[in-house]
Scaffold this motif. Structure first.
Motif, PDB file in Angstrom:
ATOM      1  N   VAL A  84      37.625  42.660  39.955  1.00  0.00           N
ATOM      2  CA  VAL A  84      39.019  42.367  40.282  1.00  0.00           C
ATOM      3  C   VAL A  84      39.525  43.416  41.261  1.00  0.00           C
ATOM      4  O   VAL A  84      39.341  44.620  41.036  1.00  0.00           O
ATOM      5  N   ALA A  85      40.121  42.990  42.350  1.00  0.00           N
ATOM      6  CA  ALA A  85      40.639  43.919  43.351  1.00  0.00           C
ATOM      7  C   ALA A  85      41.617  44.892  42.689  1.00  0.00           C
ATOM      8  O   ALA A  85      42.610  44.472  42.109  1.00  0.00           O
ATOM      9  N   GLY A  86      41.314  46.179  42.757  1.00  0.00           N
ATOM     10  CA  GLY A  86      42.167  47.182  42.127  1.00  0.00           C
ATOM     11  C   GLY A  86      41.974  47.305  40.639  1.00  0.00           C
ATOM     12  O   GLY A  86      42.659  48.109  39.991  1.00  0.00           O
ATOM     13  N   GLY A  87      41.065  46.514  40.078  1.00  0.00           N
ATOM     14  CA  GLY A  87      40.836  46.532  38.632  1.00  0.00           C
ATOM     15  C   GLY A  87      40.014  47.756  38.220  1.00  0.00           C
ATOM     16  O   GLY A  87      38.874  47.904  38.639  1.00  0.00           O
TER      17      GLY A  87
ATOM     18  N   ASP B  94      43.729  36.590  28.946  1.00  0.00           N
ATOM     19  CA  ASP B  94      43.223  36.400  30.298  1.00  0.00           C
ATOM     20  C   ASP B  94      42.813  37.763  30.808  1.00  0.00           C
ATOM     21  O   ASP B  94      43.646  38.600  31.105  1.00  0.00           O
ATOM     22  N   ALA B  95      41.503  38.007  30.869  1.00  0.00           N
ATOM     23  CA  ALA B  95      41.027  39.334  31.239  1.00  0.00           C
ATOM     24  C   ALA B  95      41.265  39.660  32.705  1.00  0.00           C
ATOM     25  O   ALA B  95      41.351  40.811  33.098  1.00  0.00           O
ATOM     26  N   ALA B  96      41.380  38.654  33.546  1.00  0.00           N
ATOM     27  CA  ALA B  96      41.497  38.937  34.974  1.00  0.00           C
ATOM     28  C   ALA B  96      42.944  39.101  35.411  1.00  0.00           C
ATOM     29  O   ALA B  96      43.267  39.934  36.248  1.00  0.00           O
ATOM     30  N   VAL B  97      43.827  38.309  34.869  1.00  0.00           N
ATOM     31  CA  VAL B  97      45.221  38.354  35.285  1.00  0.00           C
ATOM     32  C   VAL B  97      46.071  38.546  34.039  1.00  0.00           C
ATOM     33  O   VAL B  97      46.129  37.687  33.183  1.00  0.00           O
TER      34      VAL B  97
END
Length: 360
Positions: free
Chosen positions: A93-96, A256-259
């Motif tokens: 994830v960008a910035g994750g 929701d792990a991504a968002v």
């Protein structure tokens, strides 16, 4: 070959089962690049224990990144029929912070700690299913499809997976192979655009009522299991309801792990109970929280940064160290007793009983 160093038991021996109440150590035994920004990590027990889980469940990984404790849930993508190890599939994830660390630092033979299996996103018994996934939300439903392939269960399944582009379709080749040999599986890919693959011959676009009527004409007869980014699941929920799927036949993942879904949590009326001061030591922030409010709800409304996901004590993402004070915590399995004994708690399901100082 040095079998003493293997994470797997010798052939013919049935290993003990992993127990989430006492086991927490995992060793990474394989890493596979799925797409340009998605990797699958496979883990085993260092003691060779077997894993018993339901397709659709997840593990909560506890990491130490730069001296800071971090926790994140990742759904299991492998089949529960293959008990010697399990896999999670992670999109960068960008910035994750967590996904970036996993992609850049985790290597075969790395060891880490995890709690699981957890979660209630489990396939009920039915004759017809619609598995619906968006982006990296494919992981729990991929576990379900792999289980169906391993057990040869005679069911009618439509698997509809949406992604940004054809290049972002995780497990694309494997799913196509499964669909060619599983007579009850029909596969529908829906990229939003053909960017990077202009020769794509299938339909493109976003999930819509018209598309669902075309792709799944008998949708009202199916049990729908949905996982993806929060906006995707919200759209799926509305569309399937409009097309006649009863609420009891629509099941979606609770996190929701991504968002991270910024839920508008209700705030109780003030002045009816005591108000306590809650300090977040690392952010040098202090807020007031009444005895009828959860710590997470008030932290979010006050702009205090806390990782969170399910907001109901299931996933454990918000797990934090309580340096002082006491709380009334009503969790749903997202934290173990020994973690509570060590001073950890879940702000999403905890109301203060005194002033608090939290190590965040």
């Amino acid at each position: 070959m040095d079998t003493k160093k293997s994470a797997f038991p010798a052939a013919g021996k049935l290993a003990a089962l992993w127990n989430r109440d006492i086991d927490e150590d995992l060793i990474c035994v394989d890493i596979h690049q799925e797409t340009h920004d998605v990797k699958t990590f496979t883990f085993a027990s260092p003691e060779g224990k077997r894993f018993a889980f339901w397709a659709g469940q997840y593990f909560l990984f506890d990491l130490d990144i730069g001296g800071e404790p971090e926790s994140r849930c990742y759904s299991i993508s492998s089949s529960p029929c293959r008990a010697q190890a399990f896999s999670v599939t992670v999109k960068r994830v960008a910035g994750g912070r967590i996904s970036t660390w996993l992609h850049d630092n985790l290597a075969v033979n790395s060891r880490l700690k995890a709690n699981g299996p957890l979660g209630h996103f489990i396939r009920p018994a039915a004759k017809k299913y619609l598995l619906l996934s968006g982006g990296s939300g494919i992981t729990p439903v991929m576990s379900m499809v792999r289980e169906l392939a391993d057990t040869c269960e005679p069911v009618d399944v439509i698997f509809l997976h949406a992604a940004r582009t054809p290049k972002d379709l995780v497990f694309r080749e494997e799913l196509s192979g499964l669909a060619s040999r599983m007579k009850g599986l029909r596969l529908q890919f829906l990229p939003e655009s053909v960017s990077g693959e202009p020769q794509w011959s299938g339909l493109t676009g976003r999930l819509s009522g018209d598309y669902m009527r075309l792709a799944v004409p008998d949708i009202a007869e199916r049990v729908v299991l949905c996982c993806g980014p929060a906006p995707f699941m919200a759209a799926a929920r509305a569309i399937t309801a409009d097309l006649g799927v009863p609420p009891s036949n629509y099941i979606e993942e609770s996190f929701d792990a991504a968002v991270i879904d910024d839920i508008d949590l209700p705030v109780a009326e003030e002045a009816k109970t005591r108000t306590f001061q809650v300090e977040f030591s690392k952010q040098s922030r202090k807020i007031e929280v009444s005895g009828e409010q959860t710590v997470l709800a008030c932290a979010k409304k006050s702009g205090v940064k806390l990782p969170s996901s399910c907001s109901n004590g299931v996933c454990g993402t918000c797990k934090s160290k309580l340096l002082s004070g006491t709380v009334d915590m009503n969790h749903n399995g997202g934290i173990r007793q020994r973690e509570i004994d060590a001073g950890l708690f879940l702000p999403c399901c905890s109301k203060p009983l005194s002033d608090l100082v939290i190590d965040r």
